[in-house]
Scaffold this motif. Structure first.
Motif, PDB file in Angstrom:
ATOM      1  N   MET A   1       0.850  -1.188   0.000  1.00 36.98           N
ATOM      2  CA  MET A   1       0.000   0.000   0.000  1.00 36.98           C
ATOM      3  C   MET A   1       0.886   1.238   0.000  1.00 36.98           C
ATOM      4  O   MET A   1       1.719   1.421   0.886  1.00 36.98           O
ATOM      5  N   ARG A   2       0.688   2.091  -1.022  1.00 35.93           N
ATOM      6  CA  ARG A   2       1.438   3.342  -1.113  1.00 35.93           C
ATOM      7  C   ARG A   2       0.569   4.457  -0.544  1.00 35.93           C
ATOM      8  O   ARG A   2      -0.562   4.669  -0.993  1.00 35.93           O
ATOM      9  N   VAL A   3       1.105   5.164   0.440  1.00 35.17           N
ATOM     10  CA  VAL A   3       0.339   6.171   1.173  1.00 35.17           C
ATOM     11  C   VAL A   3       1.000   7.534   0.992  1.00 35.17           C
ATOM     12  O   VAL A   3       2.047   7.808   1.601  1.00 35.17           O
ATOM     13  N   PRO A   4       0.430   8.426   0.158  1.00 35.80           N
ATOM     14  CA  PRO A   4       0.971   9.785   0.048  1.00 35.80           C
ATOM     15  C   PRO A   4       0.766  10.534   1.363  1.00 35.80           C
ATOM     16  O   PRO A   4      -0.330  10.538   1.936  1.00 35.80           O
ATOM     17  N   LEU A   5       1.809  11.180   1.838  1.00 32.84           N
ATOM     18  CA  LEU A   5       1.728  11.891   3.116  1.00 32.84           C
ATOM     19  C   LEU A   5       0.734  13.045   3.034  1.00 32.84           C
ATOM     20  O   LEU A   5       0.018  13.325   4.007  1.00 32.84           O
ATOM     21  N   SER A   6       0.668  13.705   1.866  1.00 31.58           N
ATOM     22  CA  SER A   6      -0.277  14.811   1.725  1.00 31.58           C
ATOM     23  C   SER A   6      -1.715  14.333   1.853  1.00 31.58           C
ATOM     24  O   SER A   6      -2.574  15.032   2.392  1.00 31.58           O
ATOM     25  N   TRP A   7      -2.004  13.152   1.365  1.00 32.46           N
ATOM     26  CA  TRP A   7      -3.354  12.581   1.475  1.00 32.46           C
ATOM     27  C   TRP A   7      -3.627  12.170   2.924  1.00 32.46           C
ATOM     28  O   TRP A   7      -4.715  12.371   3.450  1.00 32.46           O
ATOM     29  N   LEU A   8      -2.630  11.575   3.572  1.00 28.61           N
ATOM     30  CA  LEU A   8      -2.797  11.136   4.961  1.00 28.61           C
ATOM     31  C   LEU A   8      -3.133  12.313   5.878  1.00 28.61           C
ATOM     32  O   LEU A   8      -3.918  12.172   6.831  1.00 28.61           O
ATOM     33  N   ARG A   9      -2.588  13.484   5.589  1.00 26.87           N
ATOM     34  CA  ARG A   9      -2.825  14.654   6.443  1.00 26.87           C
ATOM     35  C   ARG A   9      -4.285  15.121   6.395  1.00 26.87           C
ATOM     36  O   ARG A   9      -4.702  15.893   7.259  1.00 26.87           O
ATOM     37  N   GLU A  10      -5.044  14.667   5.403  1.00 28.97           N
ATOM     38  CA  GLU A  10      -6.450  15.059   5.347  1.00 28.97           C
ATOM     39  C   GLU A  10      -7.265  14.426   6.478  1.00 28.97           C
ATOM     40  O   GLU A  10      -8.317  14.950   6.845  1.00 28.97           O
ATOM     41  N   TYR A  11      -6.789  13.299   6.997  1.00 27.24           N
ATOM     42  CA  TYR A  11      -7.546  12.584   8.011  1.00 27.24           C
ATOM     43  C   TYR A  11      -6.944  12.735   9.405  1.00 27.24           C
ATOM     44  O   TYR A  11      -7.618  12.472  10.399  1.00 27.24           O
ATOM     45  N   VAL A  12      -5.668  13.103   9.485  1.00 28.04           N
ATOM     46  CA  VAL A  12      -4.992  13.277  10.775  1.00 28.04           C
ATOM     47  C   VAL A  12      -4.183  14.574  10.701  1.00 28.04           C
ATOM     48  O   VAL A  12      -3.419  14.782   9.749  1.00 28.04           O
ATOM     49  N   ASP A  13      -4.344  15.438  11.685  1.00 27.97           N
ATOM     50  CA  ASP A  13      -3.604  16.707  11.719  1.00 27.97           C
ATOM     51  C   ASP A  13      -2.192  16.464  12.247  1.00 27.97           C
ATOM     52  O   ASP A  13      -1.851  16.814  13.384  1.00 27.97           O
ATOM     53  N   LEU A  14      -1.355  15.859  11.411  1.00 29.21           N
ATOM     54  CA  LEU A  14       0.024  15.599  11.805  1.00 29.21           C
ATOM     55  C   LEU A  14       0.763  16.924  11.958  1.00 29.21           C
ATOM     56  O   LEU A  14       0.478  17.890  11.237  1.00 29.21           O
ATOM     57  N   PRO A  15       1.708  16.990  12.874  1.00 28.15           N
ATOM     58  CA  PRO A  15       2.499  18.223  13.012  1.00 28.15           C
ATOM     59  C   PRO A  15       3.151  18.600  11.680  1.00 28.15           C
ATOM     60  O   PRO A  15       3.627  17.730  10.937  1.00 28.15           O
ATOM     61  N   ALA A  16       3.155  19.877  11.394  1.00 23.15           N
ATOM     62  CA  ALA A  16       3.685  20.344  10.103  1.00 23.15           C
ATOM     63  C   ALA A  16       5.147  19.995   9.929  1.00 23.15           C
ATOM     64  O   ALA A  16       5.634  19.857   8.795  1.00 23.15           O
ATOM     65  N   THR A  17       5.865  19.844  11.034  1.00 25.41           N
ATOM     66  CA  THR A  17       7.299  19.551  10.948  1.00 25.41           C
ATOM     67  C   THR A  17       7.593  18.070  10.735  1.00 25.41           C
ATOM     68  O   THR A  17       8.744  17.705  10.515  1.00 25.41           O
ATOM     69  N   GLU A  18       6.573  17.217  10.839  1.00 28.71           N
ATOM     70  CA  GLU A  18       6.792  15.768  10.693  1.00 28.71           C
ATOM     71  C   GLU A  18       7.073  15.420   9.230  1.00 28.71           C
ATOM     72  O   GLU A  18       6.300  15.765   8.333  1.00 28.71           O
ATOM     73  N   THR A  19       8.161  14.729   9.011  1.00 28.33           N
ATOM     74  CA  THR A  19       8.513  14.269   7.670  1.00 28.33           C
ATOM     75  C   THR A  19       8.030  12.833   7.474  1.00 28.33           C
ATOM     76  O   THR A  19       7.548  12.178   8.405  1.00 28.33           O
ATOM     77  N   GLY A  20       8.188  12.355   6.239  1.00 31.24           N
ATOM     78  CA  GLY A  20       7.828  10.974   5.970  1.00 31.24           C
ATOM     79  C   GLY A  20       8.625  10.000   6.808  1.00 31.24           C
ATOM     80  O   GLY A  20       8.099   8.956   7.246  1.00 31.24           O
ATOM     81  N   ARG A  21       9.885  10.292   7.064  1.00 25.15           N
ATOM     82  CA  ARG A  21      10.716   9.417   7.902  1.00 25.15           C
ATOM     83  C   ARG A  21      10.193   9.365   9.330  1.00 25.15           C
ATOM     84  O   ARG A  21      10.204   8.314   9.973  1.00 25.15           O
ATOM     85  N   ASP A  22       9.729  10.507   9.820  1.00 21.64           N
ATOM     86  CA  ASP A  22       9.178  10.534  11.185  1.00 21.64           C
ATOM     87  C   ASP A  22       7.913   9.680  11.273  1.00 21.64           C
ATOM     88  O   ASP A  22       7.733   8.911  12.220  1.00 21.64           O
ATOM     89  N   VAL A  23       7.033   9.824  10.286  1.00 23.28           N
ATOM     90  CA  VAL A  23       5.802   9.035  10.275  1.00 23.28           C
ATOM     91  C   VAL A  23       6.131   7.550  10.110  1.00 23.28           C
ATOM     92  O   VAL A  23       5.505   6.685  10.728  1.00 23.28           O
ATOM     93  N   GLN A  24       7.133   7.260   9.282  1.00 28.17           N
ATOM     94  CA  GLN A  24       7.555   5.866   9.105  1.00 28.17           C
ATOM     95  C   GLN A  24       7.960   5.255  10.442  1.00 28.17           C
ATOM     96  O   GLN A  24       7.550   4.139  10.778  1.00 28.17           O
ATOM     97  N   ALA A  25       8.757   5.973  11.223  1.00 24.39           N
ATOM     98  CA  ALA A  25       9.215   5.448  12.515  1.00 24.39           C
ATOM     99  C   ALA A  25       8.044   5.187  13.448  1.00 24.39           C
ATOM    100  O   ALA A  25       8.014   4.170  14.150  1.00 24.39           O
ATOM    101  N   LYS A  26       7.059   6.090  13.446  1.00 22.06           N
ATOM    102  CA  LYS A  26       5.897   5.909  14.313  1.00 22.06           C
ATOM    103  C   LYS A  26       5.084   4.684  13.900  1.00 22.06           C
ATOM    104  O   LYS A  26       4.646   3.890  14.750  1.00 22.06           O
ATOM    105  N   LEU A  27       4.870   4.531  12.604  1.00 23.81           N
ATOM    106  CA  LEU A  27       4.064   3.402  12.128  1.00 23.81           C
ATOM    107  C   LEU A  27       4.791   2.079  12.316  1.00 23.81           C
ATOM    108  O   LEU A  27       4.164   1.054  12.628  1.00 23.81           O
ATOM    109  N   VAL A  28       6.101   2.069  12.130  1.00 20.49           N
ATOM    110  CA  VAL A  28       6.869   0.844  12.374  1.00 20.49           C
ATOM    111  C   VAL A  28       6.784   0.458  13.840  1.00 20.49           C
ATOM    112  O   VAL A  28       6.625  -0.713  14.194  1.00 20.49           O
ATOM    113  N   SER A  29       6.858   1.441  14.723  1.00 23.34           N
ATOM    114  CA  SER A  29       6.731   1.169  16.146  1.00 23.34           C
ATOM    115  C   SER A  29       5.355   0.601  16.480  1.00 23.34           C
ATOM    116  O   SER A  29       5.212  -0.186  17.410  1.00 23.34           O
TER     117      SER A  29
END
Length: 833
Positions: A1-29
């Motif tokens: 499943m390919r998840v564009p970060l810009s699309w993901l932000r429509e459903y969750v107000d992720l911090p503006a400073t969070e990069t794809g690598r940061d989100v990757q680490a959270k989801l892997v955890s």
């Protein structure tokens, strides 16, 4: 499943400073396998703008069509003058809006753009295609032609959303919900502790009697079916840029507006949908099992013969789609002709196992089947259909029909009872009831109770079936990295069992004899028994079948080692290795006479002996076998001699070698069974508790078997039951006593009837010779006219030796005479004169 970060932000107000690598680490955890983060447009540099084609001049005299164009790019070039560009594409015309890259820009792949002279003109930039911008296949096959409403000079980088980060997630079979933006967004919201804007929370009208007629004949295969109708679609409507770009980033190719919308909703909510051209559907839409031999041409243009287990969508003519896999070509929406103005939207929930088997049977994996076989939220069908209708109305100018069809098979919510401290026991961590309840609620569960929790599982999590699944959810959300590292304290070992020791000795003995071990998968297809020539009532035809086999062609567990070994023999022979000697030791599987249901063992304590015994009793009978196959030369030719081919005697000798390793006396006699040549087959037997038991066969394979399996001529094989061989064993073989006294050799030639087995004669000689006999060897077999019709001569070399003295001639002769006498009494043997 390919998840564009810009699309993901429509459903969750992720911090503006969070990069794809940061989100990757959270989801892997949180337990998702995010394999990589793709940086789209990272090396892209403007100016990249919207332009309008003013003029096109066709250049002649070149090997391929070339056009010299002037393009209005507004003030983006600093002068406001038309930009002169040479282009080879032909899918645009004067007046079209296109994407123009100007000198000084850098395209993906570090491709710098500058003014350059080509085809007799100077080209100041490029008119771009999707591939050149790293957008992937947009279905146009050429230059990007934009809708006319976009203004000249607009920044195309932002317009086409060329800069983004895409998370590439490998979704495991138990997490089908993660094959949707909704599912991944829920995990991201939980990981960050943020609220989720659930895209499935829509106002959906209730079912009524005015919807498109639907008849579900198999409620087990389809427990929910929603149908909605949209009319008045504009044939000229095309997918907007934002929709096409989201599909492209998610790895899908834009096709047409109606199809793009169904794919978009599938990616968003995880619910596969299908849209039918209403004018091409005749009568009631039905869901049933296929009739054997029915035909269906699917959307990929392949005409398929259906199986009775296939779940199909039908109308009054017959099948119009493979349910949950792919639609049929006869109801396809065809935007190329612009004739589709009314569509029927299908959103259904199908049985995962049925869809998985159909997809494998037809070798037709699709985005829909990938989701259905992992489990789709059955409660999302109505919301997905409504979302699709809304988008068709918004983007295609359609009108939603007031009719709503919903066919639902009644089912109760799934509840699980779990002690509040169960996750603590599993993980070895004191989470506490409050944490357990909070984490389960974050997953989507409804939780009631105090010490004993009653958990109602959400509809989108079909993988949660027992307390241990719930414990795993708590543990992963609390963080696997927070689990303490403790070393297990196993009890002192007792060494290898007798079965294990025999298994190792057998492997070493065969390897030492020149055989190569070939390990094969334990799966077979039942057609192989016909190829091996087994009788219709042969016990080996009773197989244990897998509920979910890796291949529909091999759905059963093996009852013999020969199919895998013979396949390895054929494969190696076909690749040029003709002198082969392979062996395998492993389990075969036979069904129990009575089917037993296995108990589910606990994980918070050691299972009791009774529980382990109950589990063992439910397993198939699994004896360990050993088998060898041979082909080609057994001894190579060279300066030392001619060499010789492998034959039946080598196969028999491999069985004797195994018997020696187990310290067992092997009985070898003529036999006839299944794949072996009836005149070159040895039956192998041992004595267990005073009774003979046949443990296998050895010899040359039947020519019909060789032809059926594509094997080389005169191939040989042996297979025997190692477990029974061990039962007949007297224990570990003892080393021989070496006598210092000389040996006395006596040769005898005995004439017997041709049908008397040499093994029977040898057994009589061995018993009659007594304990002075050290060894016996058959060194010659002769048949001739002087012996008489139906007679043969067997010549044996008898070696006698005593431990405490040198034998006299009279002692050796007396032992020989006693042996001959007993052979004459039992086998009718007479000394050859």
């Amino acid at each position: 499943m390919r998840v564009p970060l810009s699309w993901l932000r429509e459903y969750v107000d992720l911090p503006a400073t969070e990069t794809g690598r940061d989100v990757q680490a959270k989801l892997v955890s949180a337990g998702l396998e995010v394999e990589r983060v793709e940086q789209l447009g990272a090396d892209l540099k403007g100016p990249l703008v919207v332009g309008q084609v003013l003029t096109i001049e066709e250049l002649e005299g070149f090997k391929k069509p070339i056009r010299f164009c002037t393009v209005d790019v507004g003030t983006a070039n600093g002068t406001g003058e038309p930009q002169e560009i040479v282009c080879g594409a032909r899918n645009f015309a004067v007046g079209d809006k296109v994407v123009v890259v100007l000198p000084g820009a850098v395209l993906p792949g570090n491709f710098a753009i500058a003014a350059r002279k080509t085809y007799g003109h100077t080209s100041h930039g490029m008119i771009c295609s999707g591939d050149e911008l790293g957008m992937g296949d947009d279905g146009s096959g050429g230059i990007i032609v934009l809708p006319p409403e976009h203004e000249v000079g607009t920044d195309a980088v932002e317009l086409l959303e060329l800069v983004d980060e895409v998370l590439d997630i490998a979704v495991t079979p138990d997490r089908g919900y993660a094959l949707s933006m909704r599912g991944v967004a829920r995990e991201a919201a939980t990981a960050y502790g943020l609220p989720l804007r659930d895209p499935a929370l829509l106002d959906v009208p209730g079912p009524n009697a005015f919807g498109y007629p639907v008849q579900v004949s198999d409620p087990h295969g389809c427990d929910r079916f929603t149908a909605r109708t949209v009319t008045g679609l504009s044939p000229e409507a095309r997918s907007p840029i934002w929709l096409r770009r989201r599909l492209q980033k998610a790895g899908m190719r834009p096709i047409s507006l109606a199809v793009d919308i169904t794919n978009y909703v599938m990616l968003e909510l995880g619910q596969p949908l299908h849209a039918y051209d209403r004018s091409r559907v005749q009568g009631t839409i039905g869901v049933r099992r296929a009739e054997p031999g029915e035909k269906l041409t699917t959307l990929d243009g392949t005409k398929r013969t259906l199986d009775a287990e296939d779940l199909v969508i039908t109308d009054d003519r017959g099948p119009i789609g493979l349910a949950g896999v792919m639609g049929g070509a006869n109801t396809e929406i065809d935007d190329t002709e612009g004739t589709t103005t009314e569509v029927v939207v299908e959103a259904a929930h199908f049985d995962p196992i049925s869809i998985a088997r159909t997809a494998r049977r037809h070798k037709l994996a699709s985005e829909a089947s990938k989701r259905f076989e992992r489990g789709v939220d059955p409660e999302a069908t109505s919301a997905a259909a409504q979302r699709t209708v809304d988008l068709l109305v918004l983007l295609a100018g359609g009108t939603a029909d007031g009719g709503v069809t919903e066919v639902i098979a009644p089912s109760a919510p799934r509840t699980i009872s779990i002690p509040a401290n169960h996750p603590d026991k599993v993980a070895g961590v004191d989470y506490g009831r409050e944490t357990v309840v909070r984490r389960l609620q974050q997953v989507g569960c409804d939780v009631y109770g105090q010490d004993e929790l009653i958990v109602t599982v959400p509809s989108w999590r079909p993988d949660l079936t027992d307390p241990n699944d719930l414990a795993e959810e708590v543990i992963r959300l609390e963080g696997y990295e927070n689990l303490p590292s403790t070393l297990p304290k196993p009890p002192a070992g007792l060494g290898l069992t007798g079965r294990q020791r025999l298994h190792r000795r057998v492997g070493r003995a065969l390897a030492g004899a020149g055989y190569v071990e070939a390990l094969n998968y334990p799966f077979i297809g039942e057609h192989v028994f016909d190829q091996l020539g087994l009788a219709a009532d042969d016990p080996k035809r009773r197989v244990v079948k897998l509920v979910n086999p890796l291949s529909d062609e091999e759905p059963a567990l093996r009852t013999t080692l020969l199919p895998g070994l013979l396949q390895a023999l054929r494969r190696n022979d076909g690749r040029g290795s003709h002198d082969l000697a392979l062996f395998e030791t492993g389990l075969v599987f036979h069904p129990q006479d009575e089917l037993r249901v296995a108990v589910r063992l606990p994980v918070d304590r050691r299972p009791t002996d009774e529980e382990i015994a109950s589990l063992t009793d439910a397993l198939p009978v699994q004896p360990r076998h050993a088998a060898v196959v041979l082909a080609g030369a057994r001894e190579q030719a060279g300066w030392w001699g001619k060499g010789r081919p492998a034959d039946w005697a080598d196969a028999v000798e491999s069985a004797r070698a195994l018997a020696r390793e187990s310290g067992t006396e092997l009985l070898v006699r003529q036999g006839q069974y299944g794949p072996w040549h009836p005149g070159r087959c040895a039956e192998l037997a041992v004595v267990v508790d005073g009774a003979e038991r046949v443990i296998g066969y050895a010899g040359e394979l039947h020519p019909r078997v060789l032809k059926a399996l594509g094997l080389p001529a005169r191939a040989c094989a042996m297979e025997l039951n190692l477990d029974v061989l061990e039962q007949a064993s007297a224990g570990l073989p003892k080393g021989p006593h070496v006598s210092t006294f000389p040996v006395a050799t006596q040769d005898v030639a005995l004439v017997v009837s041709r049908d008397v087995p040499a093994a029977d004669v040898e057994a009589a000689l061995r018993e009659g010779a007594g304990e002075l006999l050290e060894s016996i060897r058959l060194f010659d077999v002769y048949e001739g006219e002087q012996l008489g019709e139906g007679r043969k001569s067997l010549a044996y070399a008898l070696r006698f030796r005593a431990d405490d003295r040198t034998l006299t001639v009279d002692e050796a002769s007396a032992a020989r005479d006693a042996a001959v006498a007993l052979a004459g009494e039992r086998a009718g043997a007479v000394l050859r004169s």
